[in-house]
Design a protein around this motif. Structure first.
Motif, PDB file in Angstrom:
ATOM      1  N   ARG A   1       0.812  -1.222   0.000  1.00 19.20           N
ATOM      2  CA  ARG A   1       0.000   0.000   0.000  1.00 19.20           C
ATOM      3  C   ARG A   1       0.845   1.271   0.000  1.00 19.20           C
ATOM      4  N   VAL A   2       2.148   1.102   0.201  1.00 15.81           N
ATOM      5  CA  VAL A   2       3.019   2.286   0.220  1.00 15.81           C
ATOM      6  C   VAL A   2       4.051   2.166  -0.887  1.00 15.81           C
ATOM      7  N   GLU A   3       4.158   3.248  -1.655  1.00 14.41           N
ATOM      8  CA  GLU A   3       5.159   3.279  -2.723  1.00 14.41           C
ATOM      9  C   GLU A   3       6.023   4.527  -2.528  1.00 14.41           C
ATOM     10  N   VAL A   4       7.311   4.390  -2.777  1.00 14.55           N
ATOM     11  CA  VAL A   4       8.206   5.540  -2.654  1.00 14.55           C
ATOM     12  C   VAL A   4       8.606   5.981  -4.055  1.00 14.55           C
ATOM     13  N   ARG A   5       8.420   7.268  -4.321  1.00 16.79           N
ATOM     14  CA  ARG A   5       8.782   7.793  -5.647  1.00 16.79           C
ATOM     15  C   ARG A   5       9.543   9.091  -5.462  1.00 16.79           C
ATOM     16  N   SER A   6      10.265   9.517  -6.483  1.00 15.47           N
ATOM     17  CA  SER A   6      10.869  10.847  -6.402  1.00 15.47           C
ATOM     18  C   SER A   6      10.174  11.736  -7.414  1.00 15.47           C
ATOM     19  N   PHE A   7      10.223  13.034  -7.152  1.00 15.76           N
ATOM     20  CA  PHE A   7       9.655  13.966  -8.127  1.00 15.76           C
ATOM     21  C   PHE A   7      10.541  15.206  -8.188  1.00 15.76           C
ATOM     22  N   GLN A   8      10.439  15.887  -9.331  1.00 12.32           N
ATOM     23  CA  GLN A   8      11.181  17.131  -9.499  1.00 12.32           C
ATOM     24  C   GLN A   8      10.186  18.193  -9.935  1.00 12.32           C
ATOM     25  N   GLY A   9      10.483  19.428  -9.650  1.00  8.71           N
ATOM     26  CA  GLY A   9       9.607  20.510 -10.110  1.00  8.71           C
ATOM     27  C   GLY A   9       8.373  20.634  -9.246  1.00  8.71           C
ATOM     28  N   LEU A  10       7.296  21.067  -9.872  1.00 10.28           N
ATOM     29  CA  LEU A  10       6.074  21.343  -9.106  1.00 10.28           C
ATOM     30  C   LEU A  10       5.385  20.062  -8.634  1.00 10.28           C
ATOM     31  N   LEU A  11       4.951  20.119  -7.393  1.00 12.12           N
ATOM     32  CA  LEU A  11       4.220  18.969  -6.834  1.00 12.12           C
ATOM     33  C   LEU A  11       2.927  18.722  -7.612  1.00 12.12           C
ATOM     34  N   VAL A  12       2.220  19.793  -7.976  1.00 14.91           N
ATOM     35  CA  VAL A  12       0.942  19.599  -8.673  1.00 14.91           C
ATOM     36  C   VAL A  12       1.128  18.876 -10.015  1.00 14.91           C
ATOM     37  N   LYS A  13       2.287  19.082 -10.637  1.00 15.02           N
ATOM     38  CA  LYS A  13       2.567  18.379 -11.916  1.00 15.02           C
ATOM     39  C   LYS A  13       2.714  16.881 -11.649  1.00 15.02           C
ATOM     40  N   PHE A  14       3.409  16.569 -10.562  1.00 13.94           N
ATOM     41  CA  PHE A  14       3.596  15.157 -10.195  1.00 13.94           C
ATOM     42  C   PHE A  14       2.232  14.525  -9.885  1.00 13.94           C
ATOM     43  N   LEU A  15       1.396  15.277  -9.154  1.00 13.86           N
ATOM     44  CA  LEU A  15       0.059  14.752  -8.819  1.00 13.86           C
ATOM     45  C   LEU A  15      -0.713  14.436 -10.102  1.00 13.86           C
ATOM     46  N   GLU A  16      -0.606  15.338 -11.043  1.00 18.20           N
ATOM     47  CA  GLU A  16      -1.318  15.144 -12.308  1.00 18.20           C
ATOM     48  C   GLU A  16      -0.816  13.877 -13.015  1.00 18.20           C
ATOM     49  N   GLU A  17       0.502  13.716 -13.022  1.00 17.30           N
ATOM     50  CA  GLU A  17       1.108  12.549 -13.698  1.00 17.30           C
ATOM     51  C   GLU A  17       0.582  11.228 -13.141  1.00 17.30           C
ATOM     52  N   ILE A  18       0.344  11.218 -11.816  1.00 19.82           N
ATOM     53  CA  ILE A  18      -0.068   9.940 -11.218  1.00 19.82           C
ATOM     54  C   ILE A  18      -1.566   9.930 -10.903  1.00 19.82           C
ATOM     55  N   SER A  19      -2.290  10.921 -11.435  1.00 22.12           N
ATOM     56  CA  SER A  19      -3.751  11.019 -11.258  1.00 22.12           C
ATOM     57  C   SER A  19      -4.160  11.040  -9.788  1.00 22.12           C
ATOM     58  N   SER A  20      -3.479  11.860  -9.035  1.00 25.64           N
ATOM     59  CA  SER A  20      -3.871  12.034  -7.630  1.00 25.64           C
ATOM     60  C   SER A  20      -4.246  13.491  -7.401  1.00 25.64           C
ATOM     61  N   THR A  21      -5.126  13.715  -6.421  1.00 29.90           N
ATOM     62  CA  THR A  21      -5.488  15.099  -6.076  1.00 29.90           C
ATOM     63  C   THR A  21      -5.341  15.319  -4.566  1.00 29.90           C
ATOM     64  N   ILE A  22      -4.703  14.353  -3.894  1.00 21.96           N
ATOM     65  CA  ILE A  22      -4.647  14.438  -2.429  1.00 21.96           C
ATOM     66  C   ILE A  22      -3.207  14.538  -1.933  1.00 21.96           C
ATOM     67  N   VAL A  23      -2.960  15.589  -1.170  1.00 25.39           N
ATOM     68  CA  VAL A  23      -1.634  15.795  -0.576  1.00 25.39           C
ATOM     69  C   VAL A  23      -1.768  15.608   0.931  1.00 25.39           C
ATOM     70  N   ILE A  24      -0.862  14.826   1.481  1.00 29.27           N
ATOM     71  CA  ILE A  24      -0.817  14.637   2.943  1.00 29.27           C
ATOM     72  C   ILE A  24       0.336  15.463   3.484  1.00 29.27           C
ATOM     73  N   ARG A  25       0.084  16.197   4.548  1.00 27.71           N
ATOM     74  CA  ARG A  25       1.177  16.874   5.239  1.00 27.71           C
ATOM     75  C   ARG A  25       0.959  16.720   6.737  1.00 27.71           C
ATOM     76  N   GLY A  26       2.059  16.649   7.463  1.00 26.81           N
ATOM     77  CA  GLY A  26       1.970  16.573   8.919  1.00 26.81           C
ATOM     78  C   GLY A  26       2.120  17.965   9.505  1.00 26.81           C
ATOM     79  N   ILE A  27       1.341  18.251  10.536  1.00 28.05           N
ATOM     80  CA  ILE A  27       1.511  19.528  11.252  1.00 28.05           C
ATOM     81  C   ILE A  27       1.858  19.189  12.693  1.00 28.05           C
ATOM     82  N   ARG A  28       3.050  19.617  13.104  1.00 27.86           N
ATOM     83  CA  ARG A  28       3.495  19.264  14.457  1.00 27.86           C
ATOM     84  C   ARG A  28       3.063  20.290  15.480  1.00 27.86           C
ATOM     85  N   ALA A  29       3.116  21.545  15.097  1.00 26.11           N
ATOM     86  CA  ALA A  29       2.835  22.617  16.065  1.00 26.11           C
ATOM     87  C   ALA A  29       2.388  23.845  15.293  1.00 26.11           C
ATOM     88  N   VAL A  30       1.954  24.866  16.052  1.00 22.09           N
ATOM     89  CA  VAL A  30       1.481  26.100  15.417  1.00 22.09           C
ATOM     90  C   VAL A  30       2.554  26.678  14.500  1.00 22.09           C
TER      91      VAL A  30
END
Ligand code: PNS
Length: 174
Positions: free
Chosen positions: A71-100
């Protein structure tokens, strides 16, 4: 149910520098797996001058970590993240927020990504309490000064870190 709409299993993308990956990152991937069937951990491969590990080394360590987890795949990307998302047909970005303190930067990134690609949604996840203070920068600083980061990074990563700083203080002679 809207019969005419095709339903895709959503792929979530967890982007970052991961120089190196630490257990706070791993905990975010575990949380993302509760929400999404597939998670792509995407390493920004920009060969930054100040990076400790090359993008290839980071990928290698991370591939090792999730080997066998389909269920987990590791990939590298260059340039804009949104371009990478488009390439792999994803629209969801996960980010962690640790503190304010993370909020302003994360908010800016989420809004910029949405501006560049309006269908992109950023999902913010909170880390395990034990890891709220953890960052790749702090991990590197501690190891560079001879401190022990056991329990904060995956064991193979700890060994690679120690080796890298040993090489830096005692460069191999030919
Ligand atoms: O682990 P980091 O360094 O906080 O990750 C930042 C990252 C890699 C997610 C971010 O810098 C990024 O997405 N870079 C790709 C370039 C891009 O798309 N920039 C526009 C959004 S601000």
């Amino acid at each position: 149910m809207v019969a005419s709409q095709e339903v895709h299993a959503p792929i979530a993308v967890y982007p970052g520098s991961f120089d190196p990956i630490h257990l706070g990152h791993v905990a975010i991937v575990d949380r993302a797996k509760k929400l999404f069937p597939r998670v792509i951990v995407a390493v920004l491969a920009n060969n930054e001058k100040n990076a400790l590990f090359t993008p290839e080394e980071r990928l290698e360590m991370m591939n090792e970590l999730w080997a066998g987890d389909e269920r987990v795949e590791v990939r590298s990307f260059q340039g804009l993240l949104v371009k990478f998302l488009e390439e792999i047909s994803s629209t969801i970005v996960i980010r962690g927020i640790r503190a304010v303190s993370d909020f302003e930067y994360e908010f800016m990134m989420a809004l910029m990504n949405r501006r560049l690609s309006p269908e992109v949604e950023t999902v913010f996840l909170t880390p395990k309490e034990d890891y709220t203070y953890l960052s790749s920068r702090v991990v590197k600083e501690v190891v560079s000064l001879g401190g022990d980061v056991t329990g904060l990074v995956p064991e193979p990563v700890r060994l690679r870190l120690e080796e890298r700083y040993r090489e830096a203080t005692h460069p191999p002679t030919s």
